[in-house]
Design a protein around this motif. Structure first.
Motif, PDB file in Angstrom:
ATOM      1  N   LEU A   1       0.863  -1.174   0.000  1.00 36.37           N
ATOM      2  CA  LEU A   1       0.000   0.000   0.000  1.00 36.37           C
ATOM      3  C   LEU A   1       0.903   1.228   0.000  1.00 36.37           C
ATOM      4  CD1 LEU A   1      -2.848   1.203   0.063  1.00 36.37           C
ATOM      5  CD2 LEU A   1      -2.712   1.158   2.567  1.00 36.37           C
ATOM      6  N   PRO A   2       1.351   1.674  -1.187  1.00 34.03           N
ATOM      7  CA  PRO A   2       2.175   2.875  -1.250  1.00 34.03           C
ATOM      8  C   PRO A   2       1.293   4.117  -1.244  1.00 34.03           C
ATOM      9  CG  PRO A   2       2.095   1.799  -3.405  1.00 34.03           C
ATOM     10  CD  PRO A   2       1.240   1.000  -2.468  1.00 34.03           C
ATOM     11  N   ILE A   3       1.707   5.125  -0.491  1.00 33.88           N
ATOM     12  CA  ILE A   3       0.955   6.372  -0.415  1.00 33.88           C
ATOM     13  C   ILE A   3       1.871   7.522  -0.828  1.00 33.88           C
ATOM     14  CG2 ILE A   3      -0.448   7.894   1.027  1.00 33.88           C
ATOM     15  CD1 ILE A   3      -0.957   5.512   2.889  1.00 33.88           C
ATOM     16  N   PRO A   4       1.783   7.942  -2.096  1.00 33.74           N
ATOM     17  CA  PRO A   4       2.554   9.107  -2.520  1.00 33.74           C
ATOM     18  C   PRO A   4       1.903  10.381  -2.000  1.00 33.74           C
ATOM     19  CG  PRO A   4       1.290   8.218  -4.364  1.00 33.74           C
ATOM     20  CD  PRO A   4       1.038   7.321  -3.180  1.00 33.74           C
ATOM     21  N   ARG A   5       2.729  11.410  -1.862  1.00 30.37           N
ATOM     22  CA  ARG A   5       2.240  12.720  -1.410  1.00 30.37           C
ATOM     23  C   ARG A   5       1.340  12.586  -0.178  1.00 30.37           C
ATOM     24  NH1 ARG A   5       2.010  12.340  -6.805  1.00 30.37           N
ATOM     25  NH2 ARG A   5       3.458  13.638  -7.979  1.00 30.37           N
ATOM     26  N   ILE A   6       1.857  11.909   0.810  1.00 36.72           N
ATOM     27  CA  ILE A   6       1.064  11.586   2.003  1.00 36.72           C
ATOM     28  C   ILE A   6       0.479  12.822   2.666  1.00 36.72           C
ATOM     29  CG2 ILE A   6       3.046  11.526   3.569  1.00 36.72           C
ATOM     30  CD1 ILE A   6       1.560   9.164   4.994  1.00 36.72           C
ATOM     31  N   GLN A   7       1.188  13.930   2.605  1.00 33.21           N
ATOM     32  CA  GLN A   7       0.710  15.155   3.241  1.00 33.21           C
ATOM     33  C   GLN A   7      -0.591  15.647   2.610  1.00 33.21           C
ATOM     34  OE1 GLN A   7       3.302  14.765   1.290  1.00 33.21           O
ATOM     35  NE2 GLN A   7       3.444  16.460  -0.157  1.00 33.21           N
ATOM     36  N   LYS A   8      -0.885  15.232   1.388  1.00 33.17           N
ATOM     37  CA  LYS A   8      -2.138  15.590   0.721  1.00 33.17           C
ATOM     38  C   LYS A   8      -3.142  14.436   0.750  1.00 33.17           C
ATOM     39  CE  LYS A   8       0.005  18.898  -2.385  1.00 33.17           C
ATOM     40  NZ  LYS A   8       0.334  19.250  -3.762  1.00 33.17           N
ATOM     41  N   ALA A   9      -2.651  13.210   0.772  1.00 25.75           N
ATOM     42  CA  ALA A   9      -3.524  12.034   0.688  1.00 25.75           C
ATOM     43  C   ALA A   9      -4.298  11.769   1.976  1.00 25.75           C
ATOM     44  CB  ALA A   9      -2.704  10.804   0.317  1.00 25.75           C
ATOM     45  N   LEU A  10      -3.700  12.127   3.124  1.00 24.67           N
ATOM     46  CA  LEU A  10      -4.321  11.851   4.423  1.00 24.67           C
ATOM     47  C   LEU A  10      -4.238  13.077   5.317  1.00 24.67           C
ATOM     48  CD1 LEU A  10      -2.734   8.343   5.052  1.00 24.67           C
ATOM     49  CD2 LEU A  10      -5.186   8.772   4.868  1.00 24.67           C
ATOM     50  N   SER A  11      -5.303  13.303   6.079  1.00 23.65           N
ATOM     51  CA  SER A  11      -5.276  14.381   7.072  1.00 23.65           C
ATOM     52  C   SER A  11      -4.429  13.948   8.257  1.00 23.65           C
ATOM     53  CB  SER A  11      -6.698  14.689   7.546  1.00 23.65           C
ATOM     54  OG  SER A  11      -7.167  13.650   8.394  1.00 23.65           O
TER      55      SER A  11
END
Length: 192
Positions: free
Chosen positions: A144-154
């Motif tokens: 489960l890769p999450i790019p741009r985490i600062q935008k993908a999740l609060s």
């Protein structure tokens, strides 16, 4: 079938973003009826590895290690949340994982990786796969890769993008399948 799936966070940085992914995955696991204790190295404050948990005389390990060992012994699987530092895993994650060994045996793991950029930490995930297999907790095929985490999740771990909940659902379905299968086999014995 309820499972116990510790979510192991890999960063202790003051502005860490991985806590977002960890909170998200804890909530997703709990919504499925699973226990998902958060293993946070920033709270545990483990020393740099000098002695593994098993190398302490019974009952003499530091309290954080005793608590973590109890959680790991109940575990059916593990979710590991890792950043990518210099194309590798964070030192805090390696230190947290390396304190144990037998507690991981015959339990699957799943890797959630993340980054501030577009690659989502996948280079660290490849190294983490080898490490988890060596520890006795091989990772499931999916990541489960999450790019741009600062935008993908609060900050609270709420997804801002629709794809994330769907991808996490498939990821956790796969982990659940492996966890249930290996739990059934552990109940009948292990090779050693």
């Amino acid at each position: 079938m309820s499972l116990t799936v510790p979510v192991i966070l890999g960063s202790v940085r003051s502005d860490r973003q991985g806590i977002r992914a960890a909170r998200f995955l804890v909530a997703e696991l709990e919504a499925r009826g699973h226990a998902a204790p958060l293993v946070d190295p920033a709270e545990l404050k483990l020393p740099l590895l000098d002695r593994m948990y098993k190398e302490y005389p019974s009952g003499e390990a530091p309290e954080p290690l005793e608590c973590l060992a109890a959680i790991y012994r109940r575990a059916d699987a593990f979710v590991v949340v890792s950043a990518e530092y210099n194309h590798s895993i964070p030192p805090a994650l390696s230190n947290t994982l390396d304190h144990f060994l037998e507690e991981y045996f015959w339990r699957p793991s799943a890797i959630c990786c993340y980054s501030a950029g577009q690659y989502g930490g996948v280079r660290a995930a490849m190294q983490l796969r080898a490490m988890l297999a060596e520890l006795g907790a091989p990772s499931i095929p999916s990541l489960l890769p999450i790019p741009r985490i600062q935008k993908a999740l609060s900050e609270a771990g709420e997804p801002a993008e629709d794809w994330l909940r769907k991808a996490a659902g498939k990821f956790l379905d796969e982990l659940t399948w492996y966890a249930e299968a290996l739990r059934a086999k552990r109940a009948t014995g292990t090779p050693y």
